[in-house]
Design a protein around this motif. Sequence first.
Motif, PDB file in Angstrom:
ATOM      1  N   ALA A 284       0.786  -1.326  -0.023  1.00 63.80           N
ATOM      2  CA  ALA A 284      -0.082  -0.092  -0.009  1.00 63.80           C
ATOM      3  C   ALA A 284       0.669   1.273   0.018  1.00 63.80           C
ATOM      4  CB  ALA A 284      -1.091   0.110   1.259  1.00 63.80           C
ATOM      5  N   ARG A 285       2.094   1.229   0.820  1.00 60.47           N
ATOM      6  CA  ARG A 285       2.883   2.490   0.888  1.00 60.47           C
ATOM      7  C   ARG A 285       3.584   2.544  -0.508  1.00 60.47           C
ATOM      8  NH1 ARG A 285       3.832   0.279   5.910  1.00 60.47           N
ATOM      9  NH2 ARG A 285       5.880  -0.698   5.145  1.00 60.47           N
ATOM     10  N   MET A 286       3.739   1.436  -1.426  1.00 67.10           N
ATOM     11  CA  MET A 286       4.534   1.684  -2.500  1.00 67.10           C
ATOM     12  C   MET A 286       3.396   2.230  -3.566  1.00 67.10           C
ATOM     13  SD  MET A 286       4.692   0.127  -5.712  1.00 67.10           S
ATOM     14  CE  MET A 286       4.055  -1.519  -5.553  1.00 67.10           C
ATOM     15  N   LEU A 287       2.098   1.940  -3.501  1.00 71.95           N
ATOM     16  CA  LEU A 287       1.285   2.399  -4.377  1.00 71.95           C
ATOM     17  C   LEU A 287       1.195   3.926  -4.121  1.00 71.95           C
ATOM     18  CD1 LEU A 287      -1.613  -0.643  -4.450  1.00 71.95           C
ATOM     19  CD2 LEU A 287       0.354  -0.013  -6.249  1.00 71.95           C
ATOM     20  N   GLU A 288       1.012   4.279  -3.001  1.00 69.17           N
ATOM     21  CA  GLU A 288       0.813   5.673  -2.562  1.00 69.17           C
ATOM     22  C   GLU A 288       1.963   6.540  -3.236  1.00 69.17           C
ATOM     23  OE1 GLU A 288       0.941   6.087   1.660  1.00 69.17           O
ATOM     24  OE2 GLU A 288      -1.085   5.037   1.871  1.00 69.17           O
ATOM     25  N   LYS A 289       3.135   6.100  -3.575  1.00 71.04           N
ATOM     26  CA  LYS A 289       4.206   6.757  -4.269  1.00 71.04           C
ATOM     27  C   LYS A 289       3.988   6.936  -5.921  1.00 71.04           C
ATOM     28  CE  LYS A 289       7.314   5.512  -0.911  1.00 71.04           C
ATOM     29  NZ  LYS A 289       8.881   4.737  -0.468  1.00 71.04           N
TER      30      LYS A 289
END
Length: 225
Positions: A212-217
């Motif tokens: 999820a954190r990777m997708l936010e970028k």
Amino acid sequence: MREIVLDTETTGLDPEAGHRIIEIGCVELENHVPTTRNLQLYLNPDRDIPEDSFRVHGLSFEFLADKPRFSDVAQQFLEFIAEAPLVIHNADFDLKFLNAELARSGLPPIPADRAIDTVKIARQRFPGAQASLDALCRRFEIDLSERSLHGALLDCQLLAAVYLELRGGRQPGLILAEEKGQEASTSELRADRPPRPPRPHSPSQAEQEAHARMLEKLKDPLWSS
């Protein structure tokens, strides 16, 4: 599994016209691979050798005059082939001559169903292609340098190599279907190994959060348009 690769040289094309066998070659196979057991018999045909035939095999009557007749070595030949299947290139030709010689010697014929005809196998595998022994040797890159003339034993050795390739090369068990349509045994195709426990494929909580954190970028991802 024992098989015999067999070839003959003759004085002509038709035993009913008085032509005879002048050489028999046999190569023993175990599981389609040659052993060290061979048989080569030169025979006195009790007749002349036509020039056309001599140009094919190079065997003269002068060379064959002191050789045994077929009836003298018939039992030796039959004991060597025993009950094994016979691998022959164009089997009808050789069986026609062999059975004519056996009949002259008062012996029963070799049944046609004992023969494995490599011409038929080659035509099934390579429809429309040449199926001569020379053509198959070239296809499988088998050395023909010693074949300046036909010879029964040499041709048997070449045919043994061709037959192995027609059966699938050095690993015939990898052919998935035999000539008669029977599937190869799965035990021949699968190595024995201990079973492994199933591997978990669901992501852990930590992996989901990291994803999820990777997708936010990502800027303007395709799935959000």
